[in-house]
Every structure is written in C-alpha cells, then in structure tokens.
Design a protein around this motif. Structure first.
Motif, short mmCIF file in Angstrom:
data_model
loop_
_atom_site.label_atom_id
_atom_site.label_comp_id
_atom_site.label_asym_id
_atom_site.label_seq_id
_atom_site.Cartn_x
_atom_site.Cartn_y
_atom_site.Cartn_z
N ASP A 215 0.83 -1.21 0.00
CA ASP A 215 0.00 0.00 0.00
C ASP A 215 0.87 1.26 0.00
N GLU A 216 1.85 1.30 0.89
CA GLU A 216 2.69 2.49 1.00
C GLU A 216 3.55 2.70 -0.24
N PHE A 217 4.14 1.63 -0.76
CA PHE A 217 5.01 1.76 -1.93
C PHE A 217 4.21 2.14 -3.17
N ALA A 218 3.01 1.60 -3.31
CA ALA A 218 2.19 1.94 -4.47
C ALA A 218 1.89 3.44 -4.50
N GLU A 219 1.47 4.00 -3.37
CA GLU A 219 1.17 5.43 -3.34
C GLU A 219 2.44 6.26 -3.47
N ASN A 220 3.50 5.83 -2.81
CA ASN A 220 4.75 6.59 -2.86
C ASN A 220 5.33 6.63 -4.27
N HIS A 221 5.35 5.49 -4.96
CA HIS A 221 6.00 5.43 -6.27
C HIS A 221 5.09 5.85 -7.41
N MET A 222 3.81 5.82 -7.21
CA MET A 222 2.90 6.29 -8.26
C MET A 222 2.59 7.77 -8.13
N LYS A 223 2.82 8.34 -6.95
CA LYS A 223 2.45 9.74 -6.73
C LYS A 223 3.59 10.58 -6.17
N ASP A 224 4.02 10.26 -4.95
CA ASP A 224 4.96 11.14 -4.26
C ASP A 224 6.28 11.30 -5.00
N MET A 225 6.85 10.19 -5.47
CA MET A 225 8.14 10.27 -6.16
C MET A 225 8.04 11.08 -7.44
N VAL A 226 6.93 10.96 -8.12
CA VAL A 226 6.72 11.71 -9.37
C VAL A 226 6.70 13.20 -9.08
N VAL A 227 5.94 13.59 -8.05
CA VAL A 227 5.81 15.01 -7.71
C VAL A 227 7.13 15.57 -7.20
N ARG A 228 7.84 14.79 -6.40
CA ARG A 228 9.09 15.28 -5.82
C ARG A 228 10.12 15.58 -6.90
N GLU A 229 10.19 14.71 -7.88
CA GLU A 229 11.14 14.96 -8.96
C GLU A 229 10.78 16.22 -9.73
N LYS A 230 9.50 16.39 -10.06
CA LYS A 230 9.09 17.55 -10.84
C LYS A 230 9.16 18.83 -10.01
N MET A 231 8.95 18.71 -8.71
CA MET A 231 8.93 19.89 -7.85
C MET A 231 10.32 20.46 -7.62
N VAL A 232 11.29 19.57 -7.32
CA VAL A 232 12.59 20.08 -6.89
C VAL A 232 13.76 19.29 -7.46
N GLY A 233 13.49 18.20 -8.17
CA GLY A 233 14.57 17.40 -8.73
C GLY A 233 15.26 16.52 -7.71
N LEU A 234 14.63 16.32 -6.55
CA LEU A 234 15.21 15.48 -5.51
C LEU A 234 14.51 14.12 -5.55
N VAL A 235 15.26 13.09 -5.93
CA VAL A 235 14.72 11.73 -6.00
C VAL A 235 15.35 10.91 -4.88
N PRO A 236 14.60 10.56 -3.84
CA PRO A 236 15.16 9.70 -2.79
C PRO A 236 15.37 8.29 -3.34
N PHE A 237 16.61 7.88 -3.48
CA PHE A 237 16.89 6.58 -4.06
C PHE A 237 16.44 5.46 -3.12
N ALA A 238 16.00 4.36 -3.74
CA ALA A 238 15.55 3.21 -2.97
C ALA A 238 16.68 2.22 -2.71
N GLY A 239 17.82 2.41 -3.36
CA GLY A 239 18.94 1.49 -3.17
C GLY A 239 18.84 0.25 -4.02
N VAL A 240 17.70 0.05 -4.66
CA VAL A 240 17.50 -1.04 -5.62
C VAL A 240 16.79 -0.45 -6.84
N GLY A 241 17.08 -1.03 -8.00
CA GLY A 241 16.47 -0.51 -9.22
C GLY A 241 16.95 0.90 -9.52
N THR A 242 18.19 1.20 -9.14
CA THR A 242 18.76 2.53 -9.33
C THR A 242 19.96 2.44 -10.27
N GLY A 243 19.96 3.25 -11.32
CA GLY A 243 21.06 3.26 -12.28
C GLY A 243 21.77 4.59 -12.27
#
Length: 667
Positions: A215-243
């Motif tokens: 539940d938490e990851f679905a909302e975070n990755h479908m909404k919060d992460m998208v907005v954070r990147e567009k808002m300020v360019g700060l992407v909190p890395f998850a440590g996995v699936g990161t290139g």
C-alpha cells in the motif's frame, strides 16, 4: 464496576489529558495533511500538463530502447547472509534480463561461507558474475559493502582493460525487470541517475504485513516520487532498481575524497540521493508503461508487461517489519537530518519535511487511536450502552471541533488516494482492502518509530554508531507478476551479403535494413568497402529514425574514416537516440582531439552537449584527451570542455598538480 474504578476525581484529569492529545493530534494532522494535499494536487496537475504538452510525443517502446548501443553495465549486489536467495536472484538476471553487456559484482564476506558458495557456483558457469569478498568480517553496513564493490570494480577495469559506463544497484532478493537495463542504457547519459519503481509482489490478502508495504510503496512510487522529482529534482533513491552514470560517480568521488557511499548512515541510498542533488546532478524517477504493450489500459500495472518496475517480497512478520522500518526511520528521518540539516531552497526543505515528519506523525497516530477509543467509550456511555460515563472532550462549534472536521475530510481524501493508487498497481480488491489496512500500517509504523527513537538516543548517549539490523529474506525470491516478455537478445549474426543491403536500401525495408547494417564486417576489400559506404550513406538519409540510429551505432564498430562525416552529421539529428549513438561512436575514432574540435565547430549546442555527456561517461577517452589539452591550438577546445564538464576540469587540474609535485621533488 468501571465507574467505581475510575474515581470521579480522575475523570477531569483523564479528560484534560485527552484534550491535550486532541489538540496535538489535530494540529499535527492538519499540517501533515495539508502537505500531503500538495502532493495529491501536484500529481494530477502533472498528469494533465503531461497529457496536453506531450500528447503528440512518441512514447518509449521496446524497439526504440533496444536500438541504443549497449553500454557496459556493472550491477552491484551487496549480500550478507543471503545464501538462500542470492543464487536464484542472480540466475533470474542471467536467464531473463534482455541485455548482454554487463557484469554482476556480488559483495560477500569472509565469514559467510554459504553466500560465497552460492555465488562461486554461479561464477563457475557464468563469467560475468564476480564474487567480491570484503576485507572485513560481516556484517558491516550496506554502504561499506558497496564501497568494497566499487573499489573492486575499478581494479577489475584496470586488470581487464575495460571500462564500465553505468552502475546499477540491486538487493539479493530483487526480481529484476527484463527490460530495465535497456532503459538505463537508453536514458544515460541524458540524465545522471534513474530510479525505477520497486514494488512488493502481490501475495494472498491475508498477509497484512506484506500488504502494508505494498500500500505504502504503491502510493509513494505512483504519486509522491513523481511530484518530488518535478517539484525540486530530488529523488530519494531506494537502493535497488537505481542506475547511475559512471561520470556522476566519478565526479562525486573526486569531490568527496573519502568513501563514495556514506558509511555513517543506515540508509546510504537516501543519503546518496541528497549528495547527487547537492552536486547539481540530474536524477529522474521513471514511471513508464512502454508503447508497444497490448494490455488493456485498465489492467493493473502489476499485470502489464510494459510496466517497467522491479519487484520483491517484503517481510511478512510484524517483528521483522518493525526492525526494517526502524532502520529506515533512523537513517532517513534522524541520521540524515543530523548529517545534512535543512540545506537547500524552500521547496527542498518542504520535501525534506515529508521524510522527517514520520517520527512525529507515526507517534501521534498511536496517540490518536487512544483518543478515538476514549471518544467511542464516552459516546457509548452517554447513550447508555455501557456502564461508563466519561466526560466529553469535543464540543460542537469550538475551534477544536472545526479542526477535527477538517482533519477528517483530509483523512478521507488520503484514504481515497490510497485506494486509487493501490488499485492502479494491484487491482480493485487490493485497493478497497487498503482502507482497513491503514490502521494496521499506522500501528506498525508507530511501533517502529518508538523503537527507532530508543535505538538512536541510546547510540547517541553511548557515542556509538547505530548497529546495522539486517532484514532476513525468509520469503525467498519471487517471479515477475506479469508474463509474456518478448526476447530482445539477438541470435548470432548472419553473414553479410552486399546485394541484400542494396535491396533493403532500394526498397526502404527499414527493419531488414537495420538488421543487415549490423552484419557489416570491419574488414572489407577497398572496392567493396567503397560500395558499402555509399549504401550506408543512403541509409543515413532514411526517414526512419531507427535506421539512422543503427547507422550511427555501426559507425563506432566499423571506425571507417569514410563514415566520420556521416556520423558527425547524425550527431545533429532531431532524435536523441540517433544523437546518442553517434556521440558514442565518435568517441571511438582514434584522433579524439580532432573529433572534439569538429563537434565544437558544428555550432550546434545540443550536439556539443550530447558529445560532452558521452565523453564524461568514458573515463579512458577523457584521459586520452586530457593528455593533449596543453597544446596551444587546443586552448579554445579546452575552455569549451571545462565549461561543460566539471569532471574533466577537476581531472585536468589534478594532473597538473601532480606534475608540479613531481617536478618539485626532482628538483
């Protein structure tokens, strides 16, 4: 009986305590809710904006991302006590990931024989698997293991005379998407780092702990992460699936001086995202459904083959989940606050507040449940359903009553948002069940928060580091929740036949032409080479950008002087894919200083940017060019390069500082 236990003199005290809790909860929930509301509004504003602005832009397809020349990728997998899962995880990558040009560096420990045995068994069959044994006994923290892998990767480059262009990070229990490496390869070096969604695998709905993560990851990755990147360019890395682009890591290494990954924190991934943001590097969160999938639009993302995400099982026991979330809260909310403070713009600090408020909101959530229990008991007592008469704490028309009403509306909106995004990923049933799971998730997070505060304060009082608390992966390694992936790994190349090349060019058979271009051998008789160059030049004028991209790609393999001007022209193409392939190929021509000057003289700012970004990725090419930049005739080129490449300027200055030291010592 209850009334006799709760003496009348106690009732006002209990009421007053609950009123204090109510005010604290109402204010905290209002502030937190309004912040969350900004993200709720932001994601829909972005969706509408994207739909209008990019409605005519072609979406990425599998065909497009596989047309990019494959850069060499190093996959980092830290592994302490992972003998039960690491073999299956690595085997999944080797058997299912649609990419060829990669190595996997697995960080193990000398006192973990089970994990070493599993890795070594695979390394015997697959030479791309490298066992990196840490010099320290385990467990250390993840950052220490990653630094060990990074140092070994650099030694591997020197020993084997090769160079890695990208670094991708995964954990030992991950299910890696078959096309994820193709996507990293396509977008880098256009950007410096990419975070893909990492989501819990769907399981039986009785597994409440696992679904609380989902539940938490679905909302975070479908909404919060998208907005954070567009808002300020700060992407909190998850440590996995990161290139990461290699140039970004090299720059941070040059600037930092010490270990690349911060060993003072339990969440080195989050800390590394902050580090990249501070260095001005571009990080993006990619939430992508590819264009060439055939699933219906309403199909949950977990079942869509074109949805690029990595998956994993998460803890299913309450105790293990508490331990894992304790580590996250300490690292993100407390240690990073201590290390970096509140630096950055107002918008950046606004984003940081979202991460650091958790130990307040999670604690208040638990207090609020006490408050709700009191209100329910008071109401039941007033209606005569139970023999308990508590004093009321909320009165209609008061400010507290108004605040609670506002908080209730915000809470309902939050629950609706949770339903929407969980449904988007997992389907309607999972979305509806996410509402009652909110209560369970709040209790879990509250317990983890209290444990995090206790551990952190205990370590601070003792002047010690917070110990690493590993999450045991008892659930094993899963499988992609969607099936039916198209294979993109090419078979052995057929022999080159010139007349087939002529036919494909004449008939404008784009797919066949792209396939034939890849079969052209480097060594050809002079007469036949001249004829082939003429056909390649005709292909470079094709209307199909995939054909032009293939011409730019094979030019680097052939390295024919006759193709140099064609490749230079393709560097100015309107398609990023064509430009990126052309830039990569131009770096392979022998006289790099001449090539760089020719690109600079094009007076095409975008061509120069793509070329310098590609040059930044190729550390051996940088060294070759830097060695020649002292030449007087290259002064203008040197100034242009340093304007666009901070990394090259640092390396150039360091080289001359070292030369000065050597000269001083010899004198």
């Amino acid at each position: 009986m209850l009334d006799s236990f709760l003496f009348p003199d106690w009732l006002p005290l209990i009421r007053d305590c609950c009123i204090v809790i109510a005010w604290i909860a109402a204010i905290v929930f209002l502030i937190s809710g309004l912040e969350d509301l900004c993200y709720d509004i932001g994601v829909y504003v972005w969706k509408i904006y994207r739909r209008i602005k990019y409605r005519k832009r072609e979406r990425l397809s599998l065909t497009k991302i596989k047309s990019r020349v494959q850069q060499r990728i190093a996959i980092f997998v830290p592994a302490w006590s992972e003998g039960s899962v690491i073999g299956e995880m690595l085997d999944n990558i080797i058997q299912r990931v649609e990419y060829r040009n990669y190595y996997i560096f697995v960080g193990t420990y000398p006192n973990d024989e089970e994990t070493q045995a599993a890795v070594n068994a695979l390394a015997l069959r697959h030479p791309q698997v490298i066992n990196v044994v840490n010099t320290q006994e385990g467990p250390t923290n993840k950052a220490n293991c990653m630094n060990s892998i990074y140092r070994t990767m650099k030694q591997f480059e020197q020993t084997h005379d090769l160079h890695f262009d990208l670094v991708v990070m995964h954990d030992a229990e991950d299910v890696v998407h078959p096309y994820s490496l193709l996507l990293y390869n396509y977008l880098i070096p256009r950007v410096d780092a990419i975070q893909l969604p990492i989501l819990p695998l769907p399981v039986a709905h009785t597994q409440l702990v696992h679904w609380s993560y989902a539940d938490e990851f679905a909302e975070n990755h479908m909404k919060d992460m998208v907005v954070r990147e567009k808002m300020v360019g700060l992407v909190p890395f998850a440590g996995v699936g990161t290139g990461f682009s290699r140039s970004a890591l090299a720059l941070l290494e040059e600037q930092g001086g010490d270990a690349l990954f911060n060993e003072r924190t339990l969440t080195e991934d989050y800390s590394f995202g902050m580090k990249m943001k501070s260095a001005g590097l571009q990080t993006v969160f990619v939430n992508l459904v590819m264009d060439d999938e055939t699933d219906r639009w309403y199909t949950p993302l977990a079942k869509r083959r074109g949805f690029l995400a990595n998956w994993s099982y998460f803890p299913r026991s309450f105790a293990r989940a508490v331990r894992q979330k304790t580590r996250w809260i300490i690292g993100i909310s407390l240690q990073e606050w201590e290390i970096s403070g509140w630096q950055g713009s107002t918008v950046t600090r606004f984003n940081l507040m979202k991460d650091r408020k958790v130990f307040i909101t999670a604690s208040v959530n638990l207090l609020a449940y006490i408050l709700v229990t009191y209100v329910i008991l008071a109401e039941l007592g007033e209606r005569g359903y139970i023999a308990l008469h508590l004093l009321p704490i909320i009165h209609k028309g008061t400010l507290l009553y108004t605040l609670i009403l506002i908080d209730t509306v915000i809470m309902l909106l939050r629950a609706l948002e949770r339903v929407v995004f969980v449904t988007m990923v997992y389907g309607l049933l999972a979305g509806v069940l996410a509402v009652p799971r909110l209560i369970f998730g709040n209790i879990l997070n509250g317990v983890a928060t209290y444990r995090a505060l206790l551990q952190y304060l205990k370590a601070r009082r003792g002047g010690q580091r917070v110990p690493w608390d590993k999450t045991e992966h008892l659930e094993g390694v899963g499988h992609m929740p969607s099936e039916g992936y198209m294979s993109t790994v090419a078979a052995d190349k057929p022999p080159f036949i010139y007349r087939q090349l002529v036919k494909a060019v004449t008939e404008a058979d784009d797919q066949r032409l792209s396939e034939i271009l890849e079969t052209i051998p480097r060594e050809l008789p002079a007469k036949e080479k001249t004829r082939v160059v003429a056909q390649v030049e005709a292909a470079a004028r094709s209307e199909a950008y995939l054909v032009r991209a293939m011409v730019a790609r094979v030019s680097g393999f052939l390295q024919w002087e006759e193709l140099f001007s064609i490749t230079l022209h393709l560097l100015q193409d309107r398609e990023w894919l064509v430009r990126a392939n052309a830039a990569r190929s131009l770096l392979l021509y022998p006289d790099l200083a001449h090539t760089a000057n020719e690109v600079r003289n094009l007076e095409d700012a975008y061509a120069w940017e793509v070329f310098t970004r590609s040059l930044n990725m190729n550390l051996p090419a940088q060294q070759r060019l830097i060695a020649r930049l002292d030449a007087p005739e290259l002064a203008t080129l040197r100034a242009s390069l340093f304007e666009h490449s901070q990394l090259m300027k640092i390396k150039y200055d360091r080289l001359h500082q070292d030369d000065a030291v050597v000269t001083l010592v010899t004198q």
